[in-house]
Motif scaffolding. Structure first.
Motif, PDB file in Angstrom:
ATOM      1  N   ALA A 135       0.831  -1.209   0.000  1.00  0.00           N
ATOM      2  CA  ALA A 135       0.000   0.000   0.000  1.00  0.00           C
ATOM      3  C   ALA A 135       0.860   1.252   0.000  1.00  0.00           C
ATOM      4  CB  ALA A 135      -0.935  -0.010   1.202  1.00  0.00           C
ATOM      5  N   LEU A 136       1.897   1.281   0.838  1.00  0.00           N
ATOM      6  CA  LEU A 136       2.756   2.460   0.891  1.00  0.00           C
ATOM      7  C   LEU A 136       3.478   2.656  -0.439  1.00  0.00           C
ATOM      8  CD1 LEU A 136       3.918   4.845   2.389  1.00  0.00           C
ATOM      9  CD2 LEU A 136       5.608   3.322   3.432  1.00  0.00           C
ATOM     10  N   GLY A 137       3.919   1.578  -1.051  1.00  0.00           N
ATOM     11  CA  GLY A 137       4.540   1.686  -2.363  1.00  0.00           C
ATOM     12  C   GLY A 137       3.593   2.280  -3.391  1.00  0.00           C
ATOM     13  N   GLY A 138       2.328   1.870  -3.324  1.00  0.00           N
ATOM     14  CA  GLY A 138       1.332   2.426  -4.241  1.00  0.00           C
ATOM     15  C   GLY A 138       1.083   3.897  -3.987  1.00  0.00           C
ATOM     16  N   ALA A 139       1.054   4.287  -2.719  1.00  0.00           N
ATOM     17  CA  ALA A 139       0.857   5.696  -2.383  1.00  0.00           C
ATOM     18  C   ALA A 139       2.017   6.543  -2.898  1.00  0.00           C
ATOM     19  CB  ALA A 139       0.709   5.858  -0.874  1.00  0.00           C
TER      20      ALA A 139
END
Length: 201
Positions: A135-139
């Protein structure tokens, strides 16, 4: 908001990331509804507005959906097929003004960041799959696409402590550090401001 909520059957397919919008709202809403609105009905509104007495889960849901329709809230949703198994919320300080440990945060504040990463949630049975990391990578990828800038997070340092999931809703330190964030300053005994400069894509 790292959590322990039902998110469907046992882990199966590869994880993908999509942004929260009108098309992905139903998947997001299913996960939230399966978890009592997340922390008793927050609906991931706690960083948008000051939650308190008098606000209902229904009100939070309606306001969150309105923000989604207006494009005024951002989250990287992690999907297993069509099922949302977790997310990471991010946005500008104007979108997400209500952070934790505000007094300590503002004491040594010199400039606001361009972006904030405020909260995470992972569905029950999905831990250990790298949902928060994904999720953080996507953000961060979306932040780069939108021009990049300084990004802040406010994770909890667990060290050797056993920490309840409710304390990890701002994310565990390791997830941020694995993406290259550095510790800037502590704002509570175990919570830090961490920062990363993201180049435009």
């Amino acid at each position: 908001m790292s959590g322990e909520g039902k998110a469907g059957d046992a882990p199966s397919g590869p994880l993908t990331v999509r942004l929260l919008d009108e098309g992905t709202w139903p998947a997001f809403a299913r996960l939230v509804e399966a978890n009592n609105g997340v922390w008793g009905g927050c609906w991931c509104m706690g960083f948008h507005v000051r939650l308190g007495k008098g606000r209902t889960a229904g009100q939070n849901r309606a306001e969150k959906e309105q923000l989604v329709r207006e494009g005024a809230t951002h989250a990287a949703l992690v999907l297993d097929g069509d099922d949302c198994v977790g997310w990471c919320q991010f946005g500008s300080p104007a979108e997400l003004p209500h952070i934790k440990s505000r007094r300590a945060y503002e004491k040594d504040l010199t400039a606001l960041p361009d972006w904030r990463v405020t909260c995470f949630f992972t569905g029950k049975g999905q831990r250990g799959r790298g949902v928060a990391r994904t999720a953080l990578g996507g953000a961060l990828a979306e932040i780069a696409r939108k021009g990049g800038g300084t990004v802040e997070g406010y994770p909890e340092e667990t060290d050797d402590r056993s920490v309840s999931g409710s304390f990890l809703h701002t994310g565990p330190m390791a997830v941020f550090e694995n993406h290259g964030f550095t510790r800037t300053r502590p704002i509570s005994p175990h919570r830090w401001v961490v920062t990363l400069t993201v180049a435009p894509a």
